[in-house]
Design a protein around this motif. Structure first.
Motif, PDB file in Angstrom:
ATOM      1  N   ALA A   1      48.592  45.434  62.148  1.00 19.23           N
ATOM      2  CA  ALA A   1      48.579  46.887  61.963  1.00 19.23           C
ATOM      3  C   ALA A   1      49.752  47.540  62.684  1.00 19.23           C
ATOM      4  O   ALA A   1      50.405  48.451  62.155  1.00 19.23           O
ATOM      5  N   LEU A   2      50.045  47.078  63.883  1.00 20.97           N
ATOM      6  CA  LEU A   2      51.163  47.637  64.641  1.00 20.97           C
ATOM      7  C   LEU A   2      52.494  47.341  63.943  1.00 20.97           C
ATOM      8  O   LEU A   2      53.360  48.226  63.807  1.00 20.97           O
ATOM      9  N   ALA A   3      52.650  46.103  63.490  1.00 17.66           N
ATOM     10  CA  ALA A   3      53.880  45.738  62.780  1.00 17.66           C
ATOM     11  C   ALA A   3      54.016  46.546  61.491  1.00 17.66           C
ATOM     12  O   ALA A   3      55.115  47.011  61.150  1.00 17.66           O
ATOM     13  N   SER A   4      52.909  46.732  60.784  1.00 20.74           N
ATOM     14  CA  SER A   4      52.938  47.512  59.551  1.00 20.74           C
ATOM     15  C   SER A   4      53.315  48.953  59.819  1.00 20.74           C
ATOM     16  O   SER A   4      54.097  49.559  59.066  1.00 20.74           O
ATOM     17  N   ALA A   5      52.786  49.527  60.898  1.00 19.58           N
ATOM     18  CA  ALA A   5      53.093  50.916  61.232  1.00 19.58           C
ATOM     19  C   ALA A   5      54.581  51.104  61.516  1.00 19.58           C
ATOM     20  O   ALA A   5      55.216  52.041  61.010  1.00 19.58           O
ATOM     21  N   VAL A   6      55.143  50.186  62.295  1.00 21.40           N
ATOM     22  CA  VAL A   6      56.561  50.289  62.636  1.00 21.40           C
ATOM     23  C   VAL A   6      57.427  50.069  61.398  1.00 21.40           C
ATOM     24  O   VAL A   6      58.388  50.810  61.140  1.00 21.40           O
ATOM     25  N   TYR A   7      57.080  49.061  60.618  1.00 23.61           N
ATOM     26  CA  TYR A   7      57.862  48.785  59.418  1.00 23.61           C
ATOM     27  C   TYR A   7      57.792  49.947  58.433  1.00 23.61           C
ATOM     28  O   TYR A   7      58.808  50.340  57.843  1.00 23.61           O
TER      29      TYR A   7
END
Length: 398
Positions: free
Chosen positions: A381-387
């Motif tokens: 979820a964190l990686a998706s948010a940043v991406y």
């Protein structure tokens, strides 16, 4: 005294040889109470993505609201909602971008929301998309809960929300609406609610060209039900209803353009879209791999890895023995996404509705301890948010 022991009672039959329970417990219905954890997780993941987009936009001087509601395809949908069909842009090379390429259900809903509220069509599109994304999460949970249990259902929803391009679920785009209709249509097939499934398949066909995947899933399941002796008149009605949405729009475009059945294909060709079996995409990847710069090579390797992952997930779905309707639906969504000839940057977005690909991962995570599963989903979820924040502030979804 009797020296003979009484005979031992017969051993119970092995579970595999026991007759089926004449009155098995019905599968749990996806009630609001049962789906609440999944929707809470979905909302949390999407809120994280929106927060990252707002923070990135604040630093970059961009507007998160504009990026979500008034960029790229959102503008085309809003124009259809406000002015109807007939608008087109002629490019310098002679290509014609016509708004006939955009199916009508989302613009209709934007107009329906805007009329009583006075909202701008882009904002109405956000209302539709955000509502539809919750309905999609609910539908995905319903399918997975029915097949693999509540825990897997919650994790499947979390994984769908945390996809790298999950931010599209929060945009005034049609992916969330289409996924909601597709998921609930597949749930109808699995529960034998054929009229419901066919009606939703027809609506999916009014939403995106990939509605053909939902139609095919309903048809194949109906044929199998018929051959298995479980088909009824409702099965036939559902199968008959399924293609009506897509057929109606394609025929209307053909009549509008004067090109008959080829009218919609001509419109898509004007956008550079077509189906070539993946040849153009393969050449695009090859061009990246043959680039003279390291970033280009890395991009090519990343694309290869992404395609390999998608194909591996397709194989995992087959090994998992998913119901045929899900395999047909997921397979066609993947085929249409990977084998289309244009807009290579859109392919991750086009794969967004292929939620059956996530089921093997969701079931595997469901067998893990809660802490480990939560940590894995949280990292995604964190990686998706940043991406997502980086993506929309850059090239964005064409």
């Amino acid at each position: 005294m009797n020296d003979h022991a009484p005979p031992a009672p017969p051993a119970p039959p092995h579970p595999a040889n026991r007759p089926p329970d004449p009155t098995p417990d019905p599968a749990p219905a996806p009630t609001p109470r049962r789906v609440a954890p999944a929707l809470a997780v979905f909302a949390a993941v999407r809120a994280l993505g929106l927060l990252a987009l707002w923070l990135w936009g604040s630093a970059a001087g961009s507007s998160a609201h504009t990026l979500l509601s008034a960029r790229w395809d959102s503008l085309w949908y809003a124009r259809v909602a406000g002015e109807g069909y007939g608008y087109e842009v002629v490019l310098a090379n002679g290509d014609v971008h016509s708004n006939l390429a955009f199916f009508p259900l989302l613009p209709w809903l934007e107009r329906a929301v805007s009329a009583p509220t006075g909202m701008a069509y882009g904002d109405a599109g956000l209302v539709v998309a955000w509502t539809a994304s919750l309905a999609a999460a609910w539908g995905i949970f319903a399918v997975v809960d029915l097949l693999y249990g509540r825990r897997a259902g919650v994790l499947a929803v979390a994984l769908w929300a945390a996809l790298p391009v999950g931010i599209v679920q929060s945009m005034a785009y049609s992916e969330a609406l289409f996924t909601a209709l597709a998921a609930w249509a597949l749930y109808g097939v699995l529960r034998g609610n054929w009229v419901w499934a066919g009606t939703l398949a027809a609506l999916a066909g009014l939403t995106r060209p990939v509605g053909a995947a939902v139609v095919a899933a309903v048809w194949v399941a109906a044929v199998l039900a018929r051959r298995g002796g479980g088909g009824t008149w409702r099965t036939a009605v559902g199968a008959a209803l399924a293609p009506l949405g897509a057929a109606a729009y394609v025929l209307w475009v053909g009549a509008h353009t004067g090109r008959g059945l080829f009218g919609y294909l001509d419109v898509q060709a004007g956008w550079g879209n077509g189906f070539d079996g993946g040849w153009a995409f393969a050449r695009f990847i090859g061009g990246r791999l043959g680039s003279a710069t390291p970033p280009g090579v890395l991009a090519g390797l990343g694309l290869l890895a992404g395609v390999a992952l998608v194909l591996w997930l397709c194989a995992a779905c087959v090994r998992q023995r998913q119901p045929v309707a899900l395999l047909v639906y997921g397979g066609i969504v993947v085929a249409l996404a990977l084998c289309a000839s244009g807009y290579f940057g859109s392919k991750p977005r086009l794969l967004l509705p292929a939620f059956p690909l996530l089921l093997p991962v969701a079931v595997a995570l469901a067998r893990r301890r809660t802490g480990r599963a939560a940590a894995a989903v949280g990292a995604l979820a964190l990686a998706s948010a940043v991406y997502g924040a980086w993506w929309l502030n850059g090239s964005g979804p064409p």
